[in-house]
Design a protein around this motif. Structure first.
Motif, PDB file in Angstrom:
ATOM      1  N   GLN A  23      -3.449   2.189  -8.354  1.00 45.28           N
ATOM      2  CA  GLN A  23      -4.670   2.984  -8.227  1.00 45.28           C
ATOM      3  C   GLN A  23      -4.383   4.488  -8.273  1.00 45.28           C
ATOM      4  OE1 GLN A  23      -5.727   0.917  -4.462  1.00 45.28           O
ATOM      5  NE2 GLN A  23      -7.687   0.437  -5.449  1.00 45.28           N
TER       6      GLN A  23
ATOM      7  N   THR B 214       0.851  -1.191   0.000  1.00 48.98           N
ATOM      8  CA  THR B 214       0.000   0.000   0.000  1.00 48.98           C
ATOM      9  C   THR B 214       0.892   1.248   0.000  1.00 48.98           C
ATOM     10  OG1 THR B 214      -0.067   0.153   2.418  1.00 48.98           O
ATOM     11  CG2 THR B 214      -1.771  -1.201   1.340  1.00 48.98           C
TER      12      THR B 214
ATOM     13  N   ARG C   8      -4.399   2.806  -0.447  1.00 49.39           N
ATOM     14  CA  ARG C   8      -4.431   2.481  -1.870  1.00 49.39           C
ATOM     15  C   ARG C   8      -3.115   1.832  -2.301  1.00 49.39           C
ATOM     16  NH1 ARG C   8      -7.414   7.490  -5.051  1.00 49.39           N
ATOM     17  NH2 ARG C   8      -9.007   7.937  -3.462  1.00 49.39           N
TER      18      ARG C   8
ATOM     19  N   PHE D 190      -4.879   8.587   1.172  1.00 46.11           N
ATOM     20  CA  PHE D 190      -4.448   7.649   0.125  1.00 46.11           C
ATOM     21  C   PHE D 190      -3.650   6.477   0.692  1.00 46.11           C
ATOM     22  CE2 PHE D 190      -5.652  11.206  -2.348  1.00 46.11           C
ATOM     23  CZ  PHE D 190      -5.758  10.829  -3.677  1.00 46.11           C
TER      24      PHE D 190
END
Length: 369
Positions: free
Chosen positions: A134, A92, A130, A127
């Motif tokens: 993405q 991530t 994500r 964020f």
């Protein structure tokens, strides 16, 4: 300011190819320095030697006054941001940014605090969960920068980090990077081949050509007073005239060209009968319907190029060489097909020592010896 990075007599040789030649360079603490040049000039090799990914063949490299040639990249207190982002696709955004601190075995609480600070700094709050796939190109680059900054390096090295972005996003990221650099007061050493990017962001620019620095100065100095013909033609657009200095009266030199005569302000290190080049930016060019004292150029207007707020006029000299005269859209320019006399204020032109002069002097010295 203190020197934070110093390169002294640095050479890099691959086989018979000498990529970097006797390079001497210092970077001040908190400075945004750009290494600018075309492909193969040695700028990326220089950056990689500072980072520790390449070893200099000869010479010394210091970071914070300490020799680092024998140190591994992670021991140098510098971090590098690449054009390719180099993010871990299976992690991530949080995990990507936290990676460096995790390797250093920093506590989870401290990592979380630092990651959230970095996300706020690069304006990517929310964020963290994500994945890189993405995100847009600009967002990925911000993550790469955050990952580099979280370790609080003294020097951040950036190797054409915006090269993969589209024009609009690249311009936006230029301003973002400059904002971050000023806010954090971290030394940035930035590599690019984009002249406008260098002029926009840098405190100083080192223009590299064939393994050496042709000129190291502020963006204004580089643009307004180029020291070599290469710098003049590489940074922005310019009109170049090659000729011989036939007279010097006070501060004004008269240059005889193939197409006529021109006048230019003359620095003290030029002499009569020296071969020299004259550089005049298109926006400094003027035109007249009749001959102007000190100038003997006559040209015919060939075409116009419209680029938004600017209109460029292309004129041809008798030998076929083309010149550009630039004005804001709506301002007066000569009509296509008409004859005009190009000229300029002598102080708006830059006189440059011509390489032919140095070659002539060297050969002459050999003969005399």
């Amino acid at each position: 300011m203190d020197k934070i990075v110093e390169l002294n007599g640095v050479n890099k040789v691959y086989g018979t190819n000498r990529v970097v030649k006797d390079l001497n360079l210092f970077v001040e603490e908190g400075e945004f320095l750009t290494l600018l040049g075309s492909s193969g000039c040695g700028k990326t090799t220089t950056l990689r030697m500072i980072a520790g990914f390449e070893e200099p063949t000869t010479g010394t490299i210091k970071v914070q006054g300490e020799n680092v040639e024998a140190k591994e990249p992670f021991e140098r207190n510098v971090n590098t941001v690449f054009q390719s982002y180099a993010l871990f696709p299976h992690m991530t955004i949080y995990e990507n940014i936290a990676y460096g601190l995790k390797v250093k075995k920093v506590s989870k609480a401290e990592i979380k605090k630092s990651v959230l600070e970095m996300l706020d700094l690069v304006q990517l709050n929310g964020f963290e969960h994500r994945y890189p796939s993405q995100l847009s190109g600009g967002q990925k680059q911000r993550v790469a920068i955050a990952r580099a900054l979280i370790n609080h390096p003294k020097v951040l090295l950036l190797d054409e980090p915006l090269g993969a972005l589209d024009l609009k996003l690249r311009k936006q990221m230029q301003l973002e990077l400059k904002r971050l650099q000023k806010k954090l007061n971290i030394t940035f050493i930035y590599v690019t081949h984009d002249q406008e990017e260098a002029l926009t962001m840098s405190d100083r620019i080192a223009v590299m050509h064939d393994g050496v620095i042709d000129q190291l100065a502020s963006p204004t100095e580089i643009y307004e007073h180029p020291k070599t013909k290469f710098v003049a033609t590489f940074i922005g657009e310019t009109n170049i005239y090659d000729g011989c200095i036939t007279s010097i009266k006070g501060e004004i030199a008269n240059i005889t060209l193939e197409n006529g005569e021109v006048s230019v302000k003359c620095p003290e290190d030029f002499s009569i009968l020296e071969y020299a080049s004259v550089s005049v930016r298109p926006e400094k060019m003027k035109f007249s319907t009749k001959k102007v004292d000190g100038f003997g150029l006559v040209a015919q207007v060939k075409d116009y190029v419209y680029v938004g707020s600017v209109l460029k006029c292309i004129v041809a000299l008798p030998n076929g060489n083309e010149l550009k005269i630039e004005r804001l859209a709506g301002q007066e320019l000569p009509k296509v097909g008409s004859k005009c006399y190009p000229y300029w204020n002598p102080e708006d032109a830059v006189l440059i020592h011509n390489e032919s002069h140095y070659i002539f002097e060297a050969l002459n010295n050999i003969k005399l010896a």
